[in-house]
Structures are given as C-alpha cells and as structure tokens.
Design an enzyme around this catalytic site. Sequence first.
Site, PDB file in Angstrom:
ATOM      1  N   LYS A 158      43.873 -30.685   4.451  1.00  0.00           N
ATOM      2  CA  LYS A 158      43.829 -31.616   5.703  1.00  0.00           C
ATOM      3  C   LYS A 158      44.026 -32.927   5.011  1.00  0.00           C
ATOM      4  CE  LYS A 158      41.076 -32.244   9.834  1.00  0.00           C
ATOM      5  NZ  LYS A 158      42.123 -32.290  10.826  1.00  0.00           N
TER       6      LYS A 158
HETATM    7  C1  LIG Z   1      47.222 -29.863  11.989  1.00  0.00           C
HETATM    8  C2  LIG Z   1      46.068 -29.241  12.476  1.00  0.00           C
HETATM    9  N1  LIG Z   1      45.926 -27.983  12.899  1.00  0.00           N
HETATM   10  C3  LIG Z   1      45.164 -27.180  13.212  1.00  0.00           C
HETATM   11  C4  LIG Z   1      43.905 -27.829  13.563  1.00  0.00           C
HETATM   12  C5  LIG Z   1      42.523 -27.147  13.889  1.00  0.00           C
HETATM   13  O1  LIG Z   1      41.662 -27.177  12.909  1.00  0.00           O
HETATM   14  P1  LIG Z   1      40.081 -27.056  13.356  1.00  0.00           P
HETATM   15  O2  LIG Z   1      40.124 -25.954  14.023  1.00  0.00           O
HETATM   16  O3  LIG Z   1      39.380 -26.738  12.009  1.00  0.00           O
HETATM   17  O4  LIG Z   1      39.697 -28.281  13.573  1.00  0.00           O
HETATM   18  C6  LIG Z   1      43.666 -29.408  13.212  1.00  0.00           C
HETATM   19  C7  LIG Z   1      42.694 -30.260  13.652  1.00  0.00           C
HETATM   20  O5  LIG Z   1      41.769 -30.329  12.507  1.00  0.00           O
HETATM   21  C8  LIG Z   1      44.963 -29.966  12.836  1.00  0.00           C
HETATM   22  O6  LIG Z   1      45.094 -31.318  12.392  1.00  0.00           O
END
Ligand SMILES: Cc1ncc(COP(=O)(O)O)c(C=O)c1O
Length: 323
Positions: A158
């Site tokens: 991330k």
């Molecule tokens: C590109 C992306 N995919 C998926 C997610 C979903 O991740 P999470 O459930 O950990 O928030 C996020 C958000 O954080 C994201 O930015």
Amino acid sequence: MEQADLIWLNGEFVAWEDAKIHVLTHGLHYGTGVFEGVRCYDTESHGPAVFRHQDHIDRLFKSASLYYMDIPYPAHELRQATLELIAANGFRDCYIRPLVYRGYGTMGLFPLDAPVDVTLACWKWGAYLGDAGKRDGIRAKVSSWRRISSESLIPQAKASGQYLNSILAKIETHKAGYEEAILLDDHGHVCEGSGENIFVVIDGVIHTPPPAASILDGINRKSVIQIARDLGFTVAERDIARAELYLAQEIYVTGTAAELVPVREVDDHTIGTGRPGEITLAVQSAFDDALHGRTERYAHWLDPVPAHLYRSQAGAAPPSTVA
Ligand SMILES: Cc1ncc(COP(=O)(O)O)c(C=O)c1O
C-alpha cells in the site's frame, strides 16, 4: 475533512495546524511512502475500538519493507500512539491514517539516505462512497487504466506513489459520471476497485480475484470472506472475466474507507434486479455487526481504546462501555 486537535508526528503529539513538513520531503516528490487506512468504531460491546488494528499495522510494516524502509518505531508503539491519538482527539469513531515516508534530507532517486518519518492522523470520515451508495448500490465503470502489475510495481504494497494508478482510474470514471472505477489487471481479468476489493455473485457462489491477481490483499476482503463462509456461502477465489461482471446477479466492493458497498450497475449494465441482492445484504449486515461489536464471534478483531485514555483528556467524554 473535519479537523481534529492533534496529529502524531515522529513520536510527538502536535497541534493539527503545526503538523507541517519541508517542501523538499522526498516522498512528496517521488511518492516514496506507504500508508494504511484504518477505522475506529464506537462498538456496542467494547466502546470505541479499532477494527483489525494489528492486521493494519502488520501490513504497514510489510509495505515499508517492500520499499526498503525501516520504520523507526516498534509496532506496539505505533499501536499505543494510535489509541492515545483517538482518545486525545475525543473521537469515539474515526478514520485513521498512518503514513511512513521518506523525509527531508536528500533528493534524487536513491532514497536510502533519506530519513524515514512517521505520522498518525485521524479524522471523522463518513461513508466514502456515500450513504445512498451503501444502501442502494453504486454505478461503476471499467476503467481504461489497468491495475499496476508485479512487472513494474508491487500490487501487494500500500504505497503512496502507486496510488497514481487508482487516481487516474477514479478521475476517468468520475468525469464519465460514475461513482467508482473497476480496474482490470494486465491480463484483462477483473482486479479491484480504485480503493476496494471486488466480489461477484454468480449462481449463488461468491467469486473474488485471488491474492496473486495484482490486488491489494484487503483486510476487509479477508473479513468478508470469512463472514460469508461462516454464513454458509461458498467463496471461490479465481480469475474473473470482464463480461462476468455484466452477467453477475450481485456485485459488491469492500474496503476500509468504503466498508461494504453494493454495485448496481457496471458499464450501464444493470446488475441483477438493480437493487442490492440477498447475499450482498446478508454479508453486509453481518459485516456491519462485526465492525460495531455486535457479534461475539468476531470480537477478537476489535482493539478497544482503553477508557482511561479518555479520562486523562480534560473535557473528553469517557466511553460509555468499558471493555
Ligand atoms: C487499491 C485498494 N484495494 C483494496 C483496498 C481494500 O483494502 P482494505 O480492506 O484493507 O481497506 C484498498 C483500501 O485500502 C485499496 O486502496
């Protein structure tokens, strides 16, 4: 964005308006940062509690290590600082944004001599895709931008700079009049939303792309898979073709900011009846119960903000329920 009182910056609590950085901060120029999105809920069983806090901290450390950043604070210190920050701001529910980034000191593309700075911020943030979207479903469009692949970046991280990909897709679909983008991967398979993972219900089975499919392995994705299986649904992790979106009976997306949001249209194809489907509603309701501490089975996902942290803040209301 509703302003809070305090932000945690490199080990100190500072006033919101004093949380400033130099314009030559490395991460500002090159996107050399990693972050998390986390939520705290005012739960019925445990008072204010951070949802899957440790999982978010673990992912932050993994993202940092993928970009050769050593976080100069141990995980337990970041967890404690986050709980203190929520209480110090007097929040019972909020969105939390930990950010680790290359700071001020060197320029150029070799980053390893630049310091690694850390901030924790939180603020009140409602439904990211809107209350109506959460209730009635959103209209989505497949973006012409493909999701970043492992051939050039690290989909599992991330990382700040990587979000330019999501931002291009988001702008494109917003300008076209839709509420969210769905990105395909470099093979043309369905990958995810610009900030959410995706689930597609076909003939009663919930399908979602597997972790190796260039997705961010969402923490809510994992929670919602477990909840769906606990409810007795079959969840299959497999590649999904674009047209399967149009033929699906139900679609929903999950993420920390968005929570669980039904999708009622993709590329102007109505999904199912055009209303959130039965499976979506069942999973959404059980997930909402988990987030708000109404299900003992998932209570281990909650990291309560200790009541004494609120009491030590003059003027802040103590939590009504003490864990
Ligand atoms: C590109 C992306 N995919 C998926 C997610 C979903 O991740 P999470 O459930 O950990 O928030 C996020 C958000 O954080 C994201 O930015």
